[in-house]
Scaffold this motif. Structure first.
Motif, PDB file in Angstrom:
ATOM      1  N   ALA A 164       0.826  -1.206   0.000  1.00 14.37           N
ATOM      2  CA  ALA A 164       0.000   0.000   0.000  1.00 14.37           C
ATOM      3  C   ALA A 164       0.861   1.257   0.000  1.00 14.37           C
ATOM      4  N   GLN A 165       2.083   1.151   0.544  1.00 12.93           N
ATOM      5  CA  GLN A 165       2.972   2.301   0.653  1.00 12.93           C
ATOM      6  C   GLN A 165       4.381   1.889   0.245  1.00 12.93           C
ATOM      7  N   LEU A 166       5.088   2.803  -0.418  1.00 14.80           N
ATOM      8  CA  LEU A 166       6.481   2.584  -0.809  1.00 14.80           C
ATOM      9  C   LEU A 166       7.247   3.862  -0.563  1.00 14.80           C
ATOM     10  N   ARG A 167       8.389   3.762   0.105  1.00 12.47           N
ATOM     11  CA  ARG A 167       9.240   4.917   0.362  1.00 12.47           C
ATOM     12  C   ARG A 167      10.647   4.625  -0.169  1.00 12.47           C
ATOM     13  N   GLY A 168      11.229   5.632  -0.824  1.00 11.92           N
ATOM     14  CA  GLY A 168      12.556   5.496  -1.395  1.00 11.92           C
ATOM     15  C   GLY A 168      13.664   5.808  -0.418  1.00 11.92           C
ATOM     16  N   PRO A 169      14.935   5.693  -0.855  1.00  8.45           N
ATOM     17  CA  PRO A 169      16.080   5.853   0.041  1.00  8.45           C
ATOM     18  C   PRO A 169      16.182   7.207   0.729  1.00  8.45           C
ATOM     19  N   ASP A 170      15.635   8.272   0.124  1.00 12.49           N
ATOM     20  CA  ASP A 170      15.755   9.592   0.732  1.00 12.49           C
ATOM     21  C   ASP A 170      14.628   9.895   1.718  1.00 12.49           C
ATOM     22  N   SER A 171      13.707   8.974   1.904  1.00  9.21           N
ATOM     23  CA  SER A 171      12.561   9.225   2.774  1.00  9.21           C
ATOM     24  C   SER A 171      12.933   9.047   4.240  1.00  9.21           C
ATOM     25  N   PRO A 229      25.372   0.581  -0.011  1.00 11.22           N
ATOM     26  CA  PRO A 229      25.721   1.795  -0.765  1.00 11.22           C
ATOM     27  C   PRO A 229      24.544   2.388  -1.528  1.00 11.22           C
ATOM     28  N   GLY A 230      23.647   1.559  -2.043  1.00 10.92           N
ATOM     29  CA  GLY A 230      22.511   2.058  -2.811  1.00 10.92           C
ATOM     30  C   GLY A 230      21.340   2.494  -1.974  1.00 10.92           C
ATOM     31  N   GLY A 231      21.478   2.427  -0.623  1.00 12.90           N
ATOM     32  CA  GLY A 231      20.379   2.798   0.244  1.00 12.90           C
ATOM     33  C   GLY A 231      19.332   1.698   0.332  1.00 12.90           C
ATOM     34  N   VAL A 232      18.291   1.958   1.084  1.00 10.37           N
ATOM     35  CA  VAL A 232      17.202   0.998   1.229  1.00 10.37           C
ATOM     36  C   VAL A 232      15.888   1.682   0.893  1.00 10.37           C
ATOM     37  N   ALA A 233      14.924   0.872   0.503  1.00  9.23           N
ATOM     38  CA  ALA A 233      13.546   1.313   0.349  1.00  9.23           C
ATOM     39  C   ALA A 233      12.700   0.508   1.324  1.00  9.23           C
ATOM     40  N   GLU A 292      -0.806  -6.180   5.909  1.00 11.74           N
ATOM     41  CA  GLU A 292      -0.352  -7.493   6.377  1.00 11.74           C
ATOM     42  C   GLU A 292       1.118  -7.535   6.769  1.00 11.74           C
ATOM     43  N   GLY A 293       1.825  -6.437   6.659  1.00 12.71           N
ATOM     44  CA  GLY A 293       3.234  -6.440   7.012  1.00 12.71           C
ATOM     45  C   GLY A 293       4.038  -5.533   6.112  1.00 12.71           C
ATOM     46  N   GLY A 294       5.362  -5.667   6.200  1.00 14.07           N
ATOM     47  CA  GLY A 294       6.222  -4.802   5.406  1.00 14.07           C
ATOM     48  C   GLY A 294       7.572  -5.440   5.175  1.00 14.07           C
ATOM     49  N   ALA A 295       8.463  -4.684   4.499  1.00 15.98           N
ATOM     50  CA  ALA A 295       9.794  -5.220   4.196  1.00 15.98           C
ATOM     51  C   ALA A 295      10.757  -4.085   3.908  1.00 15.98           C
ATOM     52  N   ILE A 296      12.024  -4.307   4.257  1.00 16.94           N
ATOM     53  CA  ILE A 296      13.127  -3.446   3.843  1.00 16.94           C
ATOM     54  C   ILE A 296      13.700  -4.038   2.567  1.00 16.94           C
ATOM     55  N   LEU A 297      13.883  -3.226   1.553  1.00 15.69           N
ATOM     56  CA  LEU A 297      14.368  -3.679   0.245  1.00 15.69           C
ATOM     57  C   LEU A 297      15.721  -3.038  -0.030  1.00 15.69           C
ATOM     58  N   SER A 298      16.660  -3.820  -0.495  1.00  9.58           N
ATOM     59  CA  SER A 298      17.991  -3.293  -0.798  1.00  9.58           C
ATOM     60  C   SER A 298      18.598  -4.105  -1.928  1.00  9.58           C
ATOM     61  N   LEU A 299      19.678  -3.562  -2.489  1.00  8.11           N
ATOM     62  CA  LEU A 299      20.396  -4.266  -3.544  1.00  8.11           C
ATOM     63  C   LEU A 299      21.430  -5.202  -2.933  1.00  8.11           C
ATOM     64  N   VAL A 319       6.939   5.252  -6.993  1.00  7.89           N
ATOM     65  CA  VAL A 319       8.202   4.883  -7.628  1.00  7.89           C
ATOM     66  C   VAL A 319       9.344   5.183  -6.679  1.00  7.89           C
ATOM     67  N   ALA A 320      10.325   4.285  -6.613  1.00  5.49           N
ATOM     68  CA  ALA A 320      11.546   4.512  -5.840  1.00  5.49           C
ATOM     69  C   ALA A 320      12.711   3.909  -6.608  1.00  5.49           C
ATOM     70  N   ILE A 321      13.914   4.461  -6.414  1.00  6.29           N
ATOM     71  CA  ILE A 321      15.101   3.991  -7.123  1.00  6.29           C
ATOM     72  C   ILE A 321      16.151   3.569  -6.116  1.00  6.29           C
ATOM     73  N   LEU A 322      16.685   2.363  -6.283  1.00  9.60           N
ATOM     74  CA  LEU A 322      17.794   1.866  -5.475  1.00  9.60           C
ATOM     75  C   LEU A 322      19.064   1.893  -6.315  1.00  9.60           C
ATOM     76  N   GLY A 323      20.147   2.436  -5.749  1.00 11.76           N
ATOM     77  CA  GLY A 323      21.418   2.446  -6.448  1.00 11.76           C
ATOM     78  C   GLY A 323      21.447   3.443  -7.584  1.00 11.76           C
ATOM     79  N   GLY A 324      22.479   3.330  -8.419  1.00 16.07           N
ATOM     80  CA  GLY A 324      22.649   4.236  -9.551  1.00 16.07           C
ATOM     81  C   GLY A 324      23.450   3.563 -10.644  1.00 16.07           C
TER      82      GLY A 324
END
Length: 338
Positions: free
Chosen positions: A43-50, A66-70, A76-83, A313-318
């Motif tokens: 339901a919600q997504l936050r990018g590395p700068d949030s 290095p690429g940060g986390v989203a 029902e729950g959540g998750a930390i996403l990273s590269l 939309v969120a972006i991980l890394g570069g």
């Protein structure tokens, strides 16, 4: 800004389940799209700068790569996403952990549903909920800026002093619900806040002036909605602004440069409509030093077909290893590989 509900509906019609990023250069092959398997509907997504992602990266729940986390979550729950190399690593979060991470997004005194922007010791949030705009739609009468002050080292713990100011949008204007963004522009920190005046939307660039904060520059209002992103779009080493203007029936992208604090319109192109969601992001996706703009809308440089309309939309890394995360309207999370 047009009615947020109508804007989202129109945006989804225009998006037609596609995601694009725009930058100067020749067309490239269509990117790969995959669904990130998650045990909950997003339901919600936050990018590395949030604020939520920064809190997750420094709370011990996840090591900041290095690429940060989203961070993504739902009922029902959540998750930390990273590269993790060439894949998206997923670390599950319990509902109580998500609640704790998200608690500070809307501080006391902020307009309901808004989120504050952070940059070092500076935070800013919309305040003074009002329907005082010319169209009677909800807005904010001010932008409250809080800045932590330096303190001398001491063996005794002391509260950190904080300087607080509230900046107003000007006569007959209100700030809109669009996210406030913090960006280093023209050598200093600026807060980008969309303002509604008359029948149009403009952009206020709030920055330090002497000892305080004020609107230092403005991009004038034009009919329809507005969203903005700041990045080094031409690869010259200085941030500039990409504005998305218009209505669900049609819009345009404007590229504004800033010299000596004065915005100058550099170029325009047909573009999508952006509403007050997290549907605008920017990052260097091919390692050439110039940022690309990631938005839903008509293809310009590359087009990634999605199985459902985009909600955030969120972006991980570069560079070429970057990954674009897209929260879809049906609750799934898509991964786009540039």
């Amino acid at each position: 800004m047009s009615d947020p509900g109508a804007g989202r509906s129109g945006l989804r019609r225009l998006a037609a389940a596609t995601l694009l990023w725009l930058a100067a250069g020749p067309a490239v092959a269509e990117p790969a799209v995959a669904i990130v398997p998650l045990p909950f509907r997003v339901a919600q997504l936050r990018g590395p700068d949030s604020e939520v992602a920064l809190a997750a990266a420094t709370s011990g729940l996840g090591r900041p790569p290095p690429g940060g986390v989203a961070v993504a979550w739902g009922d029902e729950g959540g998750a930390i996403l990273s590269l993790d190399g060439d894949r998206i690593a997923v670390r599950p979060l319990a509902a109580e952990a998500i609640e704790a991470l998200a608690a500070g997004e809307t501080p006391r005194g902020a307009v309901a549903g808004s989120r504050r922007a952070l940059s070092g010791p500076v935070s800013a949030y919309l305040s003074g909920a009002t329907r005082g705009g010319p169209d009677g739609l909800p807005g904010a009468a001010g932008l409250t800026v809080r800045e932590r002050q330096p303190v001398a080292m001491s063996a005794d713990p002391k509260p950190v002093p904080t300087h607080t100011e509230t900046v107003t949008p000007g006569p007959d204007a209100v700030f809109t619900a669009s996210p406030v963004r913090a960006a280093e522009i023209d050598g200093g920190l600026h807060l980008l806040a969309v303002k509604r005046q008359g029948a149009g939307s403009g952009l206020a660039l709030v920055g330090r002036d002497g000892g305080g904060w004020r609107v230092r520059a403005e991009i004038p209002p034009a009919p329809g909605g507005l969203d903005a992103a700041a990045a080094d779009f031409d690869g010259g080493g200085r941030a500039s602004l990409a504005l998305l203007r218009g209505s669900p029936e049609g819009g345009r992208i404007e590229h504004w440069t800033l010299t000596g604090g004065r915005p100058v319109l550099a170029a325009t192109a047909p573009g999508p409509f952006a509403g007050p969601d997290d549907l605008v992001a920017a990052a260097d996706l091919d390692g050439d030093g110039a940022a690309a703009l990631v938005v839903p809308g008509p293809a310009r440089r590359a087009r990634a077909a999605l199985p459902a309309p985009a909600r955030a939309v969120a972006i991980l890394g570069g560079g070429r290893g970057a990954r674009i995360l897209v929260a879809l309207a049906d609750g799934r999370l898509a991964e786009v590989r540039p």
